[in-house]
Design an enzyme around this catalytic site. Structure first.
Site, PDB file in Angstrom:
ATOM      1  N   SER A 140      10.923  -9.660  -5.859  1.00 31.72           N
ATOM      2  CA  SER A 140       9.833  -9.525  -6.817  1.00 31.72           C
ATOM      3  C   SER A 140       8.523  -9.496  -6.042  1.00 31.72           C
ATOM      4  O   SER A 140       8.395 -10.154  -4.998  1.00 31.72           O
ATOM      5  CB  SER A 140       9.830 -10.733  -7.760  1.00 31.72           C
ATOM      6  OG  SER A 140       8.574 -10.841  -8.388  1.00 31.72           O
ATOM      7  N   SER A 141       7.558  -8.751  -6.561  1.00 30.25           N
ATOM      8  CA  SER A 141       6.237  -8.699  -5.911  1.00 30.25           C
ATOM      9  C   SER A 141       5.598 -10.078  -5.908  1.00 30.25           C
ATOM     10  O   SER A 141       4.703 -10.355  -5.110  1.00 30.25           O
ATOM     11  CB  SER A 141       5.327  -7.736  -6.663  1.00 30.25           C
ATOM     12  OG  SER A 141       5.969  -6.502  -6.801  1.00 30.25           O
ATOM     13  N   GLY A 144      13.498  -3.849  -3.573  1.00 22.29           N
ATOM     14  CA  GLY A 144      13.986  -3.656  -4.947  1.00 22.29           C
ATOM     15  C   GLY A 144      13.448  -2.353  -5.523  1.00 22.29           C
ATOM     16  O   GLY A 144      14.194  -1.522  -6.056  1.00 22.29           O
ATOM     17  N   HIS A 145      12.136  -2.157  -5.394  1.00 23.25           N
ATOM     18  CA  HIS A 145      11.536  -0.892  -5.851  1.00 23.25           C
ATOM     19  C   HIS A 145      12.165   0.289  -5.097  1.00 23.25           C
ATOM     20  O   HIS A 145      12.503   1.313  -5.678  1.00 23.25           O
ATOM     21  CB  HIS A 145      10.035  -0.852  -5.554  1.00 23.25           C
ATOM     22  CG  HIS A 145       9.219  -1.867  -6.286  1.00 23.25           C
ATOM     23  ND1 HIS A 145       8.594  -2.904  -5.642  1.00 23.25           N
ATOM     24  CD2 HIS A 145       8.913  -2.001  -7.594  1.00 23.25           C
ATOM     25  CE1 HIS A 145       7.923  -3.631  -6.520  1.00 23.25           C
ATOM     26  NE2 HIS A 145       8.105  -3.110  -7.719  1.00 23.25           N
TER      27      HIS A 145
HETATM   28  P1  AMP Z   1       7.114  -3.678 -11.156  1.00 28.48           P
HETATM   29  O1  AMP Z   1       6.318  -3.074 -10.057  1.00 28.48           O
HETATM   30  O2  AMP Z   1       7.332  -5.155 -11.015  1.00 28.48           O
HETATM   31  O3  AMP Z   1       6.603  -3.291 -12.521  1.00 28.48           O
HETATM   32  O4  AMP Z   1       8.553  -3.049 -11.034  1.00 28.48           O
HETATM   33  C1  AMP Z   1       8.747  -1.665 -11.088  1.00 28.48           C
HETATM   34  C2  AMP Z   1      10.200  -1.391 -11.323  1.00 28.48           C
HETATM   35  O5  AMP Z   1      10.974  -1.938 -10.262  1.00 28.48           O
HETATM   36  C3  AMP Z   1      10.716  -2.044 -12.625  1.00 28.48           C
HETATM   37  O6  AMP Z   1      11.599  -1.143 -13.267  1.00 28.48           O
HETATM   38  C4  AMP Z   1      11.421  -3.267 -12.113  1.00 28.48           C
HETATM   39  O7  AMP Z   1      12.449  -3.700 -12.983  1.00 28.48           O
HETATM   40  C5  AMP Z   1      11.987  -2.743 -10.802  1.00 28.48           C
HETATM   41  N1  AMP Z   1      12.300  -3.863  -9.929  1.00 28.48           N
HETATM   42  C6  AMP Z   1      11.478  -4.855  -9.523  1.00 28.48           C
HETATM   43  N2  AMP Z   1      12.151  -5.740  -8.757  1.00 28.48           N
HETATM   44  C7  AMP Z   1      13.418  -5.292  -8.678  1.00 28.48           C
HETATM   45  C8  AMP Z   1      14.609  -5.776  -8.042  1.00 28.48           C
HETATM   46  N3  AMP Z   1      14.611  -6.903  -7.324  1.00 28.48           N
HETATM   47  N4  AMP Z   1      15.742  -5.054  -8.186  1.00 28.48           N
HETATM   48  C9  AMP Z   1      15.756  -3.918  -8.918  1.00 28.48           C
HETATM   49  N5  AMP Z   1      14.673  -3.417  -9.549  1.00 28.48           N
HETATM   50  C10 AMP Z   1      13.522  -4.088  -9.428  1.00 28.48           C
END
Ligand code: AMP
Length: 279
Positions: free
Chosen positions: A185-186, A35-36
């Site tokens: 998701s992480s 996703g990232h």
């Molecule tokens: P995080 O590390 O969870 O703060 O996420 C960093 C960025 O990656 C944020 O803009 C999230 O919305 C995006 N992100 C996380 N998971 C996904 C996903 N499955 N699809 C698209 N973007 C994602």
């Protein structure tokens, strides 16, 4: 790829770029997954230079145990970033960002902050606003990429940019899913085998709600979803809402020309997962 952990060094590097160069920026908390990577690949395609930050921001966690349990996979993250041609990684520590004062600024996001995630995670969006504004000041991006998996966050950042007149384009990117539909998701790595097998039910329910929304009013759809989760052995519903995409306020009646989205948060034991779908 160069990794900086100090503000002064990354600022110096960014200052050395020619004026016309475009900088694409993807803020993350690490534990990178596909996703990232989808956001970062888009940034690589659309910009001259790409900066990714990895910083687990303490002020956006409303629960201490969630912060403590947040996965750290830095070495793997760096090799993934290198493999997709990221140019610069920023990995500051807490002191670098906050000095001794680990506190959020108070923001007024015109009410967006009081809906959904804002109701259930007190102070979360003040933490998000604080870190994103700080990172924008340091990185000075042309374009910044955020995932629609956190759709409310995208709208909050749009509001932050509008209200503070920040010179950056915000680009919302589609949700990236596992083949079985679970939004990446992480936190997914923390799910037990059984929970992981159950979790695609979240997206399946959203898809069914989308279909139902075409024929029934919102109250009926909400009731239906709440019932689906009532007796679920592993997934506990925190909220399901249908809201206007712009204001994020719960729908009252459908107004033609407005866009709506369904939002969901569930718990699998203490692991909290969110998802959403455009209706
Ligand atoms: P995080 O590390 O969870 O703060 O996420 C960093 C960025 O990656 C944020 O803009 C999230 O919305 C995006 N992100 C996380 N998971 C996904 C996903 N499955 N699809 C698209 N973007 C994602």
């Amino acid at each position: 790829m160069i990794v900086y952990s100090e503000i002064a060094s990354i600022k110096k590097r960014i200052k050395s770029f020619n004026k016309g160069l475009t900088i694409g920026f993807v803020p993350t908390m690490g534990a990178l997954h596909k996703g990232h990577l989808s956001l970062i690949k888009q940034a690589v395609l659309e910009n001259d230079v790409v900066v990714v930050s990895i910083f687990v921001n303490p002020t956006q966690f409303d629960k201490k145990e969630d912060l403590v349990n947040y996965p750290n996979t830095l070495e793997n993250d760096l090799s993934l970033l290198k493999s997709i041609n990221c140019d610069i990684v920023f990995t500051p520590n807490q002191n670098e960002i906050y000095d001794e004062n680990i506190k959020s600024e108070n923001f007024d996001f015109d009410g967006l902050e009081f809906q959904m995630e804002g109701k259930f995670r007190k102070g979360h969006f003040n933490g998000v606003g604080t870190i994103v504004k700080r990172l924008f000041e340091i990185v000075t991006p042309t374009n910044a990429y955020f995932g629609e998996k956190d759709f409310q966050q995208v709208q909050i950042i749009n509001k932050l940019v509008e209200k503070h007149k920040l010179p950056v384009n915000i680009i919302g990117c589609e949700i990236y899913r596992e083949p079985d539909g679970l939004a990446m998701s992480s936190r997914n790595v923390r799910l037990t085998k059984k929970q992981r097998l159950a979790a695609p039910f979240i997206h399946k329910t959203l898809l069914a709600a989308k279909e139902l929304f075409g024929t029934k009013n919102a109250a009926i759809v909400i009731d239906w979803v709440e019932n689906e989760f009532k007796n679920h052995p592993l997934l506990k519903l925190e909220y399901f809402e249908i809201a206007d995409e712009k204001t994020l306020k719960p729908i009252k009646k459908v107004i033609s020309g407005q866009k709506y989205r369904a939002f969901i948060a569930i718990f699998a034991d203490e692991i909290r997962l969110i998802d959403n779908i455009s209706l």
